[in-house]
Scaffold this motif. Structure first.
Motif, PDB file in Angstrom:
ATOM      1  N   MET A 157      23.557  51.745  19.699  1.00 21.74           N
ATOM      2  CA  MET A 157      23.454  50.559  20.529  1.00 21.74           C
ATOM      3  C   MET A 157      22.240  49.705  20.119  1.00 21.74           C
ATOM      4  O   MET A 157      22.328  48.497  20.077  1.00 21.74           O
ATOM      5  CB  MET A 157      23.363  51.000  21.984  1.00 21.74           C
ATOM      6  N   GLU A 158      21.149  50.377  19.843  1.00 16.43           N
ATOM      7  CA  GLU A 158      19.941  49.636  19.464  1.00 16.43           C
ATOM      8  C   GLU A 158      20.131  48.935  18.129  1.00 16.43           C
ATOM      9  O   GLU A 158      19.567  47.873  17.901  1.00 16.43           O
ATOM     10  CB  GLU A 158      18.735  50.576  19.408  1.00 16.43           C
ATOM     11  N   ASP A 159      20.915  49.530  17.239  1.00 18.53           N
ATOM     12  CA  ASP A 159      21.198  48.904  15.947  1.00 18.53           C
ATOM     13  C   ASP A 159      21.919  47.567  16.131  1.00 18.53           C
ATOM     14  O   ASP A 159      21.585  46.586  15.474  1.00 18.53           O
ATOM     15  CB  ASP A 159      22.084  49.826  15.114  1.00 18.53           C
ATOM     16  N   GLN A 160      22.884  47.541  17.014  1.00 22.98           N
ATOM     17  CA  GLN A 160      23.634  46.307  17.256  1.00 22.98           C
ATOM     18  C   GLN A 160      22.732  45.240  17.880  1.00 22.98           C
ATOM     19  O   GLN A 160      22.813  44.061  17.537  1.00 22.98           O
ATOM     20  CB  GLN A 160      24.830  46.580  18.171  1.00 22.98           C
ATOM     21  N   GLU A 161      21.863  45.672  18.809  1.00 24.85           N
ATOM     22  CA  GLU A 161      20.935  44.723  19.429  1.00 24.85           C
ATOM     23  C   GLU A 161      19.967  44.167  18.388  1.00 24.85           C
ATOM     24  O   GLU A 161      19.667  42.963  18.380  1.00 24.85           O
ATOM     25  CB  GLU A 161      20.152  45.401  20.559  1.00 24.85           C
ATOM     26  N   MET A 162      19.496  45.040  17.524  1.00 25.63           N
ATOM     27  CA  MET A 162      18.564  44.619  16.483  1.00 25.63           C
ATOM     28  C   MET A 162      19.246  43.644  15.526  1.00 25.63           C
ATOM     29  O   MET A 162      18.662  42.631  15.144  1.00 25.63           O
ATOM     30  CB  MET A 162      18.036  45.833  15.723  1.00 25.63           C
ATOM     31  N   GLN A 163      20.480  43.949  15.155  1.00 29.56           N
ATOM     32  CA  GLN A 163      21.221  43.056  14.266  1.00 29.56           C
ATOM     33  C   GLN A 163      21.449  41.697  14.921  1.00 29.56           C
ATOM     34  O   GLN A 163      21.340  40.653  14.264  1.00 29.56           O
ATOM     35  CB  GLN A 163      22.557  43.686  13.873  1.00 29.56           C
ATOM     36  N   LEU A 164      21.747  41.691  16.200  1.00 31.45           N
ATOM     37  CA  LEU A 164      21.949  40.451  16.932  1.00 31.45           C
ATOM     38  C   LEU A 164      20.651  39.635  16.971  1.00 31.45           C
ATOM     39  O   LEU A 164      20.660  38.420  16.748  1.00 31.45           O
ATOM     40  CB  LEU A 164      22.444  40.736  18.349  1.00 31.45           C
ATOM     41  N   LYS A 165      19.527  40.301  17.228  1.00 30.30           N
ATOM     42  CA  LYS A 165      18.235  39.612  17.260  1.00 30.30           C
ATOM     43  C   LYS A 165      17.869  39.058  15.886  1.00 30.30           C
ATOM     44  O   LYS A 165      17.385  37.930  15.767  1.00 30.30           O
ATOM     45  CB  LYS A 165      17.146  40.558  17.749  1.00 30.30           C
ATOM     46  N   VAL A 166      18.114  39.848  14.860  1.00 33.16           N
ATOM     47  CA  VAL A 166      17.820  39.401  13.497  1.00 33.16           C
ATOM     48  C   VAL A 166      18.685  38.191  13.154  1.00 33.16           C
ATOM     49  O   VAL A 166      18.208  37.216  12.557  1.00 33.16           O
ATOM     50  CB  VAL A 166      18.034  40.543  12.487  1.00 33.16           C
ATOM     51  N   LYS A 167      19.953  38.236  13.530  1.00 34.64           N
ATOM     52  CA  LYS A 167      20.854  37.113  13.275  1.00 34.64           C
ATOM     53  C   LYS A 167      20.377  35.864  14.000  1.00 34.64           C
ATOM     54  O   LYS A 167      20.360  34.772  13.425  1.00 34.64           O
ATOM     55  CB  LYS A 167      22.274  37.447  13.689  1.00 34.64           C
ATOM     56  N   ARG A 168      19.964  36.000  15.254  1.00 37.80           N
ATOM     57  CA  ARG A 168      19.466  34.845  16.012  1.00 37.80           C
ATOM     58  C   ARG A 168      18.221  34.256  15.357  1.00 37.80           C
ATOM     59  O   ARG A 168      18.098  33.044  15.209  1.00 37.80           O
ATOM     60  CB  ARG A 168      19.137  35.242  17.446  1.00 37.80           C
ATOM     61  N   VAL A 169      17.302  35.125  14.956  1.00 36.63           N
ATOM     62  CA  VAL A 169      16.069  34.658  14.328  1.00 36.63           C
ATOM     63  C   VAL A 169      16.374  33.961  13.011  1.00 36.63           C
ATOM     64  O   VAL A 169      15.846  32.887  12.719  1.00 36.63           O
ATOM     65  CB  VAL A 169      15.075  35.827  14.128  1.00 36.63           C
ATOM     66  N   SER A 170      17.232  34.559  12.207  1.00 31.49           N
ATOM     67  CA  SER A 170      17.558  33.950  10.916  1.00 31.49           C
ATOM     68  C   SER A 170      18.303  32.632  11.106  1.00 31.49           C
ATOM     69  O   SER A 170      18.064  31.670  10.366  1.00 31.49           O
ATOM     70  CB  SER A 170      18.346  34.908  10.037  1.00 31.49           C
ATOM     71  N   ASP A 171      19.180  32.559  12.102  1.00 33.04           N
ATOM     72  CA  ASP A 171      19.878  31.296  12.380  1.00 33.04           C
ATOM     73  C   ASP A 171      18.904  30.209  12.815  1.00 33.04           C
ATOM     74  O   ASP A 171      18.993  29.069  12.366  1.00 33.04           O
ATOM     75  CB  ASP A 171      20.953  31.495  13.443  1.00 33.04           C
ATOM     76  N   LYS A 172      17.981  30.553  13.686  1.00 31.49           N
ATOM     77  CA  LYS A 172      16.979  29.583  14.148  1.00 31.49           C
ATOM     78  C   LYS A 172      16.085  29.140  12.989  1.00 31.49           C
ATOM     79  O   LYS A 172      15.744  27.968  12.865  1.00 31.49           O
ATOM     80  CB  LYS A 172      16.117  30.167  15.274  1.00 31.49           C
ATOM     81  N   PHE A 173      15.701  30.094  12.157  1.00 31.01           N
ATOM     82  CA  PHE A 173      14.859  29.768  11.006  1.00 31.01           C
ATOM     83  C   PHE A 173      15.595  28.832  10.053  1.00 31.01           C
ATOM     84  O   PHE A 173      15.043  27.845   9.582  1.00 31.01           O
ATOM     85  CB  PHE A 173      14.431  31.055  10.288  1.00 31.01           C
TER      86      PHE A 173
END
Length: 77
Positions: A1-17
């Motif tokens: 579960m934490e892996d999916q949350e981490m991937q989602l956060k990384v995706k959001r950060v990379s999209d914003k960047f």
């Protein structure tokens, strides 16, 4: 579960960047700066090419003069 949350956060950060970089790269002031750079380089190359245009102009004038001389000499015969 934490892996999916981490991937989602990384995706959001990379999209914003990515979005921030896109906005920064296409900001009007940056566009105007790039346009100014382009105009400066184009003007420099145009200034250098004026020598070539003068040379071509001289050659064309010589060619016209020679053609007129040939036409006049053929008309006299």
């Amino acid at each position: 579960m934490e892996d999916q949350e981490m991937q989602l956060k990384v995706k959001r950060v990379s999209d914003k960047f990515t979005e921030s970089m896109y906005v920064l790269a296409n900001e009007p002031s940056v566009a105007l700066y790039r346009l100014q750079e382009h105009v400066r380089s184009a003007v420099k190359s145009m200034a250098n090419s004026s020598v070539y245009f003068k040379s071509i102009d001289g050659l064309l004038r010589q060619a016209i003069s020679m053609k007129e001389q040939i036409s006049n000499s053929q008309g006299r015969r």
